[in-house]
Design an enzyme around this catalytic site. Structure first.
Site, PDB file in Angstrom:
ATOM      1  N   ASP A   6       0.856  -1.181   0.000  1.00  0.00           N
ATOM      2  CA  ASP A   6       0.000   0.000   0.000  1.00  0.00           C
ATOM      3  C   ASP A   6       0.902   1.245   0.000  1.00  0.00           C
ATOM      4  OD1 ASP A   6      -2.373   1.642   0.568  1.00  0.00           O
ATOM      5  OD2 ASP A   6      -1.548   1.803   2.591  1.00  0.00           O
ATOM      6  N   ASP A   8      -0.397   5.233   0.841  1.00  0.00           N
ATOM      7  CA  ASP A   8      -0.706   6.245   1.856  1.00  0.00           C
ATOM      8  C   ASP A   8      -0.743   5.649   3.256  1.00  0.00           C
ATOM      9  OD1 ASP A   8      -0.864   8.065  -0.160  1.00  0.00           O
ATOM     10  OD2 ASP A   8      -3.041   8.194  -0.197  1.00  0.00           O
ATOM     11  N   ASP A 196      -1.863  -0.640   6.058  1.00  0.00           N
ATOM     12  CA  ASP A 196      -2.209  -0.056   7.352  1.00  0.00           C
ATOM     13  C   ASP A 196      -3.703   0.081   7.606  1.00  0.00           C
ATOM     14  OD1 ASP A 196      -2.459   2.129   5.423  1.00  0.00           O
ATOM     15  OD2 ASP A 196      -2.622   3.442   7.168  1.00  0.00           O
TER      16      ASP A 196
END
Length: 252
Positions: A6, A8, A196
């Site tokens: 991922d 961001d 996250d």
């Protein structure tokens, strides 16, 4: 070995969008010729500039698993729902009394103010084909009814680092599996995934090693029952760097 990540809040800092803290691990992966695959909610327009900046020449996945592109930007496979259908569904939801602000409601300057992106980056983020991010401005009870309305139209709502993402029946895990099958058919090594947020759950669950990167903005993501789960101590790209270097040390 493959690394699927991922962006961001994971490889990129949530506030500054910098990946500087992850440079040592990125350099070591490059030295070992281990591919890094970006699997993100960002758009193809955003990824073009980021790949060059990070120094990657690998295929990538955009808009939460909606489409796979080659390193050169050619479409390999699209499975996402057209954005026009998503916008129409949200118009119906608004008429039903739900309150939210979606990307299609925002100007470039409004998105810049909310995210801290530059004007160019905001324009690239608004250039969506398969997803419609939104800011929820209603109650938790209304959210349940909103999700049911979307599900009746074979759509889903998942939480990203900043926005709720309205999209079709696909996810980052399905796209990761398809990218590996298509682009790395001979790959039999370990697949490491790092994320996250809730929209990363599907790819983390499918990975051989799942790395949950700690966030400064929300609670730590939980992944139940994974055999090789790592949760970083550090936040964002510093945590990314910490975990990848530790995995590579164990590999030697």
């Amino acid at each position: 070995m493959l690394v699927v990540s991922d962006l961001d809040g994971t490889l990129l800092d949530h506030t500054t969008y910098s990946f500087a803290a992850a440079r040592p691990a990125l350099a070591e992966l490059a030295r070992l010729k281990i591919p890094v695959i970006l699997n993100t909610s960002k758009t193809r327009a955003e990824l073009g500039a980021l790949l060059q900046k990070i120094g990657l020449a690998t295929p990538y996945i955009v808009e939460n698993g909606s489409a796979i592109y080659s390193a050169e930007g050619s479409l390999i496979k699209a499975v996402g729902t057209a954005r026009a259908k998503l916008v129409a569904a949200l118009k119906e939801a608004r008429q039903a009394g739900f309150h939210f602000t979606s990307y299609s409601d925002m100007s470039v300057s409004e998105l810049v103010a909310h995210t801290g992106l530059t004007q160019e980056q905001a324009q690239q983020s608004l250039a969506r084909d398969y997803t419609e991010p939104l800011i929820w401005r209603d109650s938790a009870a209304a959210m349940s009814a909103f999700i049911s309305l979307l599900q009746a139209q074979n759509l889903q709502c998942i939480q990203g680092g900043r926005f709720l993402h309205i999209m079709g029946p696909c996810d980052k895990g399905m796209a990761m599996r398809e990218l590996i099958r298509t682009c790395y058919p001979q790959e039999e090594g370990t697949v490491i995934a790092l994320g996250d947020s809730a929209n990363d759950r599907a790819m983390l669950e499918l990975a051989d090693i799942a790395v949950v990167v700690r966030s400064a903005k929300h609670e730590v993501l939980t992944i139940a029952g994974h055999k090789r789960l790592i949760t970083t101590e550090l936040i964002g790209p510093a945590g990314w760097n910490e975990a990848v270097l530790a995995i590579l040390r164990d590999r030697v």
